[in-house]
Design an enzyme around this catalytic site. Structure first.
Site, short mmCIF file in Angstrom:
data_model
loop_
_atom_site.label_atom_id
_atom_site.label_comp_id
_atom_site.label_asym_id
_atom_site.label_seq_id
_atom_site.Cartn_x
_atom_site.Cartn_y
_atom_site.Cartn_z
N HIS A 1 27.34 62.76 40.85
CA HIS A 1 27.46 61.46 41.50
C HIS A 1 26.43 60.45 40.98
O HIS A 1 26.53 59.25 41.30
CB HIS A 1 27.29 61.62 43.02
CG HIS A 1 28.19 60.71 43.81
ND1 HIS A 1 28.61 59.48 43.34
CD2 HIS A 1 28.76 60.85 45.03
CE1 HIS A 1 29.39 58.90 44.24
NE2 HIS A 1 29.50 59.71 45.28
N ASP B 1 31.27 57.64 39.55
CA ASP B 1 31.64 57.09 40.85
C ASP B 1 32.87 57.81 41.40
O ASP B 1 33.72 58.30 40.63
CB ASP B 1 31.93 55.60 40.75
CG ASP B 1 30.70 54.80 40.35
OD1 ASP B 1 29.58 55.24 40.71
OD2 ASP B 1 30.85 53.75 39.71
#
Length: 433
Positions: free
Chosen positions: A405, A409
């Site tokens: 992450h 995204d």
């Protein structure tokens, strides 16, 4: 007589420490030239260390699981002649304290270590099963007891762990009499009978993480500690894909080899990565640099007897379905037989993990650090689905994917998986450039 010292070899590539995985000899054993002495490991490559001389093992430089520095004394072998380390002569000064015990070189076999291997039972062979089986036998971690399939089945039925049974047959092989004596004596760790014919099993075994298992543990810990994972799961209708695979195998299977699902998934992955190159990347979080790759070096997680290994198929983007399939089979075989090279186990840019028929419904695969994405394949099941207002049976499969992450995204991860889904649900698109 002299001592020949074998040192921990320099594996190369700047490696300063090597793990000692397993000894194939013990103190007192006679060894011959080219006999394998031990296995050592760096990263996920296991290397066998052969003996360059004939002689008798005098000292082992470390225990299984120990990490040793390159150049450290690995093993001492007593040889004819001087060897490469001359045995110490009796001390020259005639001091009273030095004259009583016969001096010996420090590295030569310590008496406590050598004694257990050298002691032989003086009792007659007929009494051995009863006398020896009365004590719990402690074997080295990973040491497999010698026993026939019939003995193993009987031990299983009796609830006995062969790890703790003393064998009185040739080379320590466990015999029927050994099982009888073990059960009759009711030694610690042996199962005891209870009502209904079931048995309690109180055996315990401490298993240290060494070798590949240690490397896997370190790798998984590093990945989970350093990477903030998030997972995305999507179901895919693979009915048409499976129909295509069956047709291809029917027409070309004998000539080109049978296709599994993985080559088709690899093809879909390669095409989807053209649109989402940020997924085919490695993140150096120390330097804060993400490197995207044009080449797709596809890691394929492979389960072996020793543990999970990630074999790397180089340049998946340049291979057709059958070339992908053949390379996946070759790499898996090399990993399972311990013949995979360091190059075949490193350098992947994105990884596929599949448990095949055991794939379950959903998994949360751990990213292969320092990559940023991993695609997990779940099993194919037939389920009723609604298509154009009618309930039909379709072959469905989930993809469980994890992403880093920090650099990926959630929206881009979802779009990437949806691109793979579109290709797999309309497999003709796999061949449209």
């Amino acid at each position: 007589m002299g001592i020949h010292v074998i040192k921990m070899p320099d594996i190369g590539e700047g490696i300063a420490e090597v793990e000692l995985v397993m000894w194939h000899v013990k103190v007192g054993d006679t060894v011959t030239e080219d006999l394998i002495l031990c296995d050592v490991m760096t990263d996920k490559a296991t290397i066998e260390i052969p003996s360059p001389v004939h002689g008798t093992v005098a000292m082992l430089g470390g225990a299984a699981g120990q990490v040793m520095a390159v150049g450290a004394d690995l093993i001492h072998i007593e040889v004819e002649g001087e060897g490469n380390l001359k045995a110490h002569a009796p001390a020259a000064p005639a001091k009273p304290a030095a004259a009583a015990p016969a001096p010996a070189p420090a590295p030569v076999a310590p008496a406590p270590a050598a004694a257990p291997a050298a002691v032989k039972p003086a009792a007659p062979a007929a009494a051995a099963p009863v006398a020896q089986s009365a004590a719990r036998v402690a074997r080295e971690p990973g040491e497999r007891p010698l026993a026939s399939p019939a003995i193993r089945k009987r031990a299983w039925d009796m609830g006995i762990e062969l790890q703790f049974v003393h064998g009185t047959g040739p080379a320590g092989r466990i015999l029927q009499a050994d099982l009888d004596a073990y059960a009759a004596r009711g030694v610690q760790g042996a199962p005891s009978a209870v009502a209904g014919g079931y048995r309690e099993n109180h055996a315990e075994q401490a298993i240290p993480l060494i070798g590949l298992r240690r490397k896997i543990a370190q790798k998984m810990q590093e990945s989970k500690r350093r990477i903030p994972h998030f997972s995305y799961v999507e179901e895919i209708d693979v009915t048409e894909l499976e129909n295509l695979r069956a047709r291809l195998n029917e027409q070309w299977g004998r000539e080109r080899g049978k296709l599994t699902l993985l080559p088709l998934l690899a093809r879909a992955l390669v095409i989807a990565l053209r649109q989402f190159p940020q997924m085919n990347a490695r993140f150096d979080d120390d330097a804060g640099v993400v490197t995207q790759y044009g080449a797709v070096h596809l890691g394929v997680a492979t389960q072996t007897d020793a543990g999970l290994m990630v074999s790397v198929m180089r340049h998946a983007e340049a291979r057709d379905l059958w070339a992908c399939g053949a390379e996946i089979v070759r790499l898996a075989d090399a990993a399972r037989t311990g013949k995979a090279t360091r190059e075949e186990l490193s350098g992947s840019t994105i990884t596929i993990s599949s448990l095949g028929a055991l794939g379950g419904i959903v998994t949360t695969p751990v990213i292969n650090h320092p990559e940023v994405a991993i695609i997990g394949v779940n099993k194919i099941v037939e389920r009723p689905m609604v298509r154009q207002g009618a309930v039909v049976i379709r072959k469905m499969m989930n993809l469980s994917s994890s992403f880093d992450h920090r650099v990926v995204d959630g929206m881009h991860a979802a779009q990437f998986v949806q691109a793979i889904r579109a290709l797999l649900e309309c497999p003709a698109m796999l061949f449209v450039e």
